[in-house]
Write a protein that holds these residues in place. Structure first.
Motif, PDB file in Angstrom:
ATOM      1  N   GLY A  34      43.111  -1.759  58.364  1.00 30.06           N
ATOM      2  CA  GLY A  34      42.318  -0.588  58.018  1.00 30.06           C
ATOM      3  C   GLY A  34      42.157   0.444  59.110  1.00 30.06           C
ATOM      4  O   GLY A  34      41.379   1.397  58.979  1.00 30.06           O
ATOM      5  N   PHE A  35      42.894   0.284  60.213  1.00 34.75           N
ATOM      6  CA  PHE A  35      42.823   1.275  61.286  1.00 34.75           C
ATOM      7  C   PHE A  35      43.628   2.508  60.901  1.00 34.75           C
ATOM      8  O   PHE A  35      44.646   2.408  60.212  1.00 34.75           O
ATOM      9  CB  PHE A  35      43.368   0.691  62.587  1.00 34.75           C
ATOM     10  N   VAL A  36      43.178   3.663  61.364  1.00 31.96           N
ATOM     11  CA  VAL A  36      43.909   4.914  61.119  1.00 31.96           C
ATOM     12  C   VAL A  36      44.012   5.680  62.432  1.00 31.96           C
ATOM     13  O   VAL A  36      43.265   5.436  63.377  1.00 31.96           O
ATOM     14  CB  VAL A  36      43.215   5.802  60.063  1.00 31.96           C
ATOM     15  N   THR A  37      44.922   6.636  62.495  1.00 37.28           N
ATOM     16  CA  THR A  37      45.087   7.464  63.685  1.00 37.28           C
ATOM     17  C   THR A  37      43.936   8.464  63.778  1.00 37.28           C
ATOM     18  O   THR A  37      43.105   8.555  62.867  1.00 37.28           O
ATOM     19  CB  THR A  37      46.422   8.238  63.640  1.00 37.28           C
ATOM     20  N   SER A  38      43.904   9.218  64.866  1.00 38.61           N
ATOM     21  CA  SER A  38      42.843  10.210  65.066  1.00 38.61           C
ATOM     22  C   SER A  38      42.836  11.278  63.976  1.00 38.61           C
ATOM     23  O   SER A  38      41.835  11.929  63.730  1.00 38.61           O
ATOM     24  CB  SER A  38      42.996  10.873  66.440  1.00 38.61           C
ATOM     25  N   LYS A  39      43.993  11.442  63.300  1.00 39.68           N
ATOM     26  CA  LYS A  39      44.100  12.411  62.212  1.00 39.68           C
ATOM     27  C   LYS A  39      43.895  11.777  60.843  1.00 39.68           C
ATOM     28  O   LYS A  39      44.091  12.419  59.824  1.00 39.68           O
ATOM     29  CB  LYS A  39      45.464  13.101  62.270  1.00 39.68           C
ATOM     30  N   GLY A  40      43.523  10.477  60.845  1.00 36.86           N
ATOM     31  CA  GLY A  40      43.250   9.797  59.587  1.00 36.86           C
ATOM     32  C   GLY A  40      44.482   9.304  58.852  1.00 36.86           C
ATOM     33  O   GLY A  40      44.405   8.980  57.668  1.00 36.86           O
ATOM     34  N   CYS A  41      45.615   9.238  59.562  1.00 40.30           N
ATOM     35  CA  CYS A  41      46.869   8.787  58.939  1.00 40.30           C
ATOM     36  C   CYS A  41      47.169   7.344  59.312  1.00 40.30           C
ATOM     37  O   CYS A  41      46.551   6.774  60.205  1.00 40.30           O
ATOM     38  CB  CYS A  41      48.032   9.682  59.381  1.00 40.30           C
TER      39      CYS A  41
END
Length: 224
Positions: free
Chosen positions: A200-207
């Motif tokens: 469930g982790f995402v990048t700083s941009k939510g991707c």
């Protein structure tokens, strides 16, 4: 018969040439795209994206023609910020692939290139207007090199602050701990990206994470 590739990397300044800033990132993007394959040659250009005089690019294109290879570039703006120049290259007899837009056709690339040039012109215009306004207020602007040094120092200070904030974030701490374990297990970058996404982790941009972004995290937090 497998496609062969010639890599073209561009950096804008002599300072970047000495530090390697930007080139390593481009090389990594290209390698992540090619996976287990390697370019048969690599050409590095130190030149502004607005200029059309590119001896290294000319060499790379000639080798592509001789070997029947495809020119591979990490990002569209690394080829050029001049839409006319980019359009001419896209219509040439050499196939070109951009890692940030691998599936884009020529029409889409023309449009993206036009937008990139428009944005570059806006930034240049705003910078000039800002400097003129400061000069009118009596602000001593100093030499361009000094301004550049100050800007780089400000960026470095900002990066240090953001880095510490990232380390203090509980969610980031959990991700870093997980990455440390995955490194010990000698997992591949693709596997690490898959596991982070599943958790469930995402990048700083939510991707969702990709292998290239995992590689950046490992270097940023010295996890290798």
């Amino acid at each position: 018969m497998k496609t062969t590739y010639i890599a073209y990397l561009r950096q804008s300044t002599q300072k970047q040439e000495m530090s390697g800033l930007g080139v390593e990132a481009q090389r990594e993007i290209i390698q992540n795209y090619l996976k287990d394959r390697k370019p048969i040659a690599e050409y590095i250009e130190t030149e502004s994206g607005r200029k059309s005089d590119r001896p290294k690019l000319t060499e790379a294109l000639e080798v592509c023609r001789k070997t029947g290879s495809t020119l591979i570039v990490a990002k569209l703006d690394r080829l050029s910020r001049n839409v006319a120049f980019t359009s001419k290259l896209l219509e040439s007899d050499v196939e070109i692939v951009f890692c940030d837009f691998p599936e884009a056709n020529k029409l889409v690339l023309h449009i993206i290139s036009s937008i990139a040039e428009y944005e570059a012109n806006l930034i240049s215009q705003r910078t000039k207007q800002s400097l003129q306004a400061k000069k009118a207020r009596g602000v001593k602007l100093g030499k361009p090199k000094n301004l550049l040094d100050r800007l780089e120092q400000a960026i470095e200070n900002s990066n240090k602050t953001n880095h510490q904030k990232a380390l203090d974030n509980p969610n980031n701490k959990r991700a870093i701990a997980m990455l440390k374990g995955l490194v010990k297990e000698e997992r591949s970058l693709s596997e690490m990206a898959r596991i982070l996404n599943e958790e469930g982790f995402v990048t700083s941009k939510g991707c969702q994470f990709k292998a290239s972004q995992v590689s950046i995290l490992l270097k940023r937090y010295d996890l290798k």
